[in-house]
Write an enzyme that holds these catalytic residues in place. Structure first.
Site, short mmCIF file in Angstrom:
data_model
loop_
_atom_site.label_atom_id
_atom_site.label_comp_id
_atom_site.label_asym_id
_atom_site.label_seq_id
_atom_site.Cartn_x
_atom_site.Cartn_y
_atom_site.Cartn_z
N GLY A 254 29.67 -27.21 -55.16
CA GLY A 254 28.63 -27.39 -56.26
C GLY A 254 28.41 -26.32 -57.23
O GLY A 254 29.03 -25.58 -57.58
N ILE A 255 26.82 -26.39 -57.44
CA ILE A 255 26.37 -25.64 -58.41
C ILE A 255 25.53 -24.80 -57.87
O ILE A 255 24.63 -25.24 -56.84
CB ILE A 255 25.70 -26.26 -59.52
CG1 ILE A 255 25.22 -25.39 -60.58
CG2 ILE A 255 24.56 -27.20 -59.07
CD1 ILE A 255 25.02 -26.11 -61.96
N GLY A 256 25.48 -23.39 -58.10
CA GLY A 256 24.32 -22.55 -57.46
C GLY A 256 24.65 -21.09 -57.25
O GLY A 256 26.14 -20.92 -57.56
N ILE A 258 25.78 -19.48 -54.38
CA ILE A 258 26.68 -19.29 -53.49
C ILE A 258 28.11 -19.76 -54.01
O ILE A 258 29.20 -19.00 -53.83
CB ILE A 258 26.53 -19.86 -52.22
CG1 ILE A 258 25.18 -19.13 -51.53
CG2 ILE A 258 27.58 -20.05 -51.28
CD1 ILE A 258 24.64 -19.58 -50.16
N GLU A 277 33.03 -33.24 -56.58
CA GLU A 277 32.06 -34.33 -57.29
C GLU A 277 31.46 -33.40 -58.57
O GLU A 277 31.19 -34.20 -59.62
CB GLU A 277 31.12 -34.90 -56.31
CG GLU A 277 30.11 -33.82 -56.12
CD GLU A 277 30.15 -33.29 -54.68
OE1 GLU A 277 29.19 -33.03 -53.99
OE2 GLU A 277 31.18 -32.84 -54.21
N GLY A 375 27.41 -35.30 -51.50
CA GLY A 375 28.77 -35.41 -51.30
C GLY A 375 29.28 -34.44 -49.91
O GLY A 375 30.39 -34.44 -49.75
#
Length: 475
Positions: A254-256, A258, A277, A375
Site C-alpha cells: 500500500g501507501i505509507g 513501511i 490494489e 485488500g
C-alpha cells in the site's frame, strides 16, 4: 463555450441500431447498454455542480461517490449545499476511501445525509464513532458485487474524469476500483471533468456520451506527501528486501512509510512485478532503475496492474497516458485466484496489533472503527495460495508505538476486529526480526512473536503467554 463543450457539440458520437434509435432521447443510457466504452448517440449537459444536483437530487436517494485521489470534492460540496437548502432527508452517500473534508457528515447534516463507507478514511471516522455514519465490513474484491447484486442501488453516481480525447473517451484516472460496477447500475452520472486527472488505461475508459451532467472544474488532485521512514521502518524494509523478496517476485503493498522503506531496499533486485490494489510514488524509482519490469508475471506481462492511487503530482504525472500502467476493476485485481497465479507473489501489509497467537487487527482500535478490511486478506490469502509455492504473505509492523506501547500483545483489545486470522498469517516482520508462523503451534507462535517484539516488552509478553497458554512459549 469551453474547448470541451465545443468538442461535445461538434461531434456525432456514432449511431446505434435503428431499433435503439427509436427510444426517446430523454431516456437514460442504461436503456441502451451497460458498456461504458460503447459510443452512444447522446451528449452530456454541461452546467454547474449546483445546477446538476438541483435537477436530480431528491430525498431518500442513494448517491455513489468515486474515491481516493479521484474524490470529486467540488461535486460533493455542491450536493451537500443543495440537499441542505432543500431540507432533503435520508440521502445515503456510499463510497470507499475519500479525500479532503466530507461536508455531508457534519453534525448539522445528520438528517439529510448518511455516509456509508466501504473502506473508511479519516474524514468520516468521527461521524461513524458518533453513530451518524455507517460502515460495511467487506473484502475489496467483493465490493462490486454489492452493485451487481442490487444490494446497493445508486440513483446518482458522482465521478471525476479526464477531458475527452479525440474520440470522446474520458478516463476514470486514479480510481477504477468499484466505480464501473456503480456506474453501470446507477440511473444518473454526474462527472467533474478535470484537466488535472491523469489519463489511465485498462478498465478506466468511459465514453463521454454515458455522462448525463458534466461539470468543468480543474481543482488540483490531493497531494499526499509521505513522511520519511523512521530508522525502525527502514530496518523493516531492509529485512523484507534482503530476506523475503526474490528476483522476479510480484509485489503488493500500500501507501505509507513501511511500503516506501521496502521499496527503497529493492534497488538491487531484478525483474520485479507489481500487482497491487494501489501503489505509491516509491515504485517510480524502481521502474526507472529497471528493477520493476513485470517481465516475469504470468499475465499482464510488462505492465503494472493496480486499481486505485493516492499520491502526489509525481505519481499522477507518472501514470498519465502511460501504457505501462493498467488500472483494473478491484474484483479482478484483488481476486484471490488471480493473485495466486502471480510468480513469487509477495504481499506486504500492516495492521494495528498482532496477538501472540497470530491474530491480526487491522480495521479498528478496540471497538472504534478505524479503516476497513481493504485488500489485506485478498492478498495475504492469494500469496498463501500461490500456485508456484513461492508466495510470501507478510504482516509488517514496528514493534511498539512512539509512546512505547507494544504492537505485539497477549490478547487483542476488547472489541478489536480480527481482519486476518491466525491461520492466514505466515510472516510477521518488525525491526527486531522475522517471525515465520506457518505450521507453528500456539506456543511456537508465541515464541516466534516474542522474539520480534521490542526487548522492553518481551518479559511481560512471556508471562502473559504462560498465563494464556498454560505453558511456556517454546521453539
Amino acid at each position: 463555450m469551453s474547448a470541451i463543450s465545443k468538442f461535445v457539440s461538434s461531434r456525432n458520437f456514432g449511431r446505434i441500431s435503428g431499433a435503439l434509435l427509436s427510444v426517446k432521447s430523454n431516456r437514460n443510457y442504461f436503456s441502451y447498454t451497460q458498456s461504458l466504452s460503447q459510443t452512444l448517440d447522446r451528449k452530456p449537459e454541461f452546467m454547474t455542480a449546483k445546477q446538476a444536483f438541483e435537477k436530480c437530487l431528491k430525498s431518500g436517494q442513494t448517491v455513489f461517490s468515486q474515491g481516493a485521489a479521484a474524490t470529486p470534492v467540488p461535486l460533493l460540496d455542491a450536493m451537500t449545499a443543495v440537499g441542505m437548502a432543500g431540507s432533503m432527508r435520508d440521502i445515503k452517500v456510499v463510497h470507499m476511501h475519500t479525500e479532503k473534508e466530507a461536508a455531508y457528515v457534519k453534525p448539522e447534516c445528520k438528517d439529510t445525509f448518511r455516509s456509508v463507507s466501504l473502506f473508511m478514511a479519516a474524514n468520516v471516522r468521527q461521524s461513524v464513532a458518533e453513530g451518524r455514519s455507517d460502515v460495511i465490513p467487506i473484502f475489496l474484491q467483493d465490493i462490486p458485487k454489492l452493485f451487481h447484486r442490487k444490494i446497493i442501488k445508486p440513483d446518482i453516481a458522482v465521478i471525476q474524469v479526464s477531458p475527452p480525447d479525440n474520440h470522446g473517451f474520458c478516463s476514470l484516472g486514479t480510481s477504477v476500483d468499484c466505480v464501473r460496477a456503480a456506474l453501470v447500475n446507477c440511473k444518473t452520472i454526474i462527472a467533474q471533468i478535470n484537466k488535472n486527472m491523469p489519463r489511465t488505461f485498462g478498465d478506466a475508459i468511459i465514453h463521454i456520451s454515458h455522462i448525463d451532467y458534466a461539470v468543468e472544474d480543474n481543482t488540483p488532485l490531493p497531494d499526499h506527501g509521505s513522511k520519511p521512514p523512521t530508522p525502525e521502518e527502514m530496518q523493516i524494509g531492509k529485512l523484507i528486501g534482503e530476506n523475503l523478496v526474490e528476483d522476479g517476485a510480484t509485489l503488493q503493498m500500500g501507501i505509507g512509510s513501511i511500503p516506501d522503506a521496502v521499496l527503497s531496499a529493492l534497488k538491487g533486485h531484478k525483474d520485479l512485478g507489481i500487482h497491487s490494489e494501489m501503489f505509491s510514488v516509491g515504485v517510480i524509482d524502481l521502474v526507472r532503475r529497471g528493477c520493476v519490469t513485470n517481465n516475469k508475471k504470468t499475465f499482464h506481462k510488462g505492465r503494472i496492474v493496480a486499481s486505485f492511487l493516492v499520491g502526489n503530482q509525481e505519481l499522477y504525472s507518472f501514470v498519465d497516458n502511460n501504457p505501462f500502467i493498467e488500472m483494473m476493476e478491484v474484483d479482478y485485481v484483488n481476486n484471490t485466484h488471480i493473485i495466486s497465479l502471480q510468480p513469487c507473489m509477495t504481499a506486504i501489509n500492516s495492521c494495528m496489533e498482532v496477538d501472540i497467537t497470530g491474530q491480526v487487527c487491522a480495521d479498528s482500535i478496540g471497538t472504534r472503527m478505524y479503516s476497513g478490511f481493504g485488500g489485506q486478506v485478498d492478498f495475504i490469502r492469494g500469496a498463501g495460495e500461490g500456485v508456484d509455492g513461492k508466495g510470501k504473505p507478510i504482516i509488517a509492523i514496528v514493534s511498539q508505538t512512539s509512546k512505547g506501547v507494544s504492537k505485539i500483545v497477549p490478547t487483542l483489545k476488547v472489541g478489536a476486529g480480527v481482519v486476518t486470522t491466525r491461520a492466514h498469517v505466515n510472516y510477521v516482520v518488525t525491526e527486531q526480526g522475522i517471525a515465520n508462523l506457518f505450521g507453528k503451534s500456539l506456543r511456537q507462535r508465541a515464541y516466534e512473536l516474542i522474539k520480534v517484539a521490542h526487548p522492553d516488552q518481551r518479559e511481560a509478553l512471556e508471562k502473559a503467554a504462560f498465563e494464556r497458554l498454560k505453558c511456556m512459549p517454546s521453539p
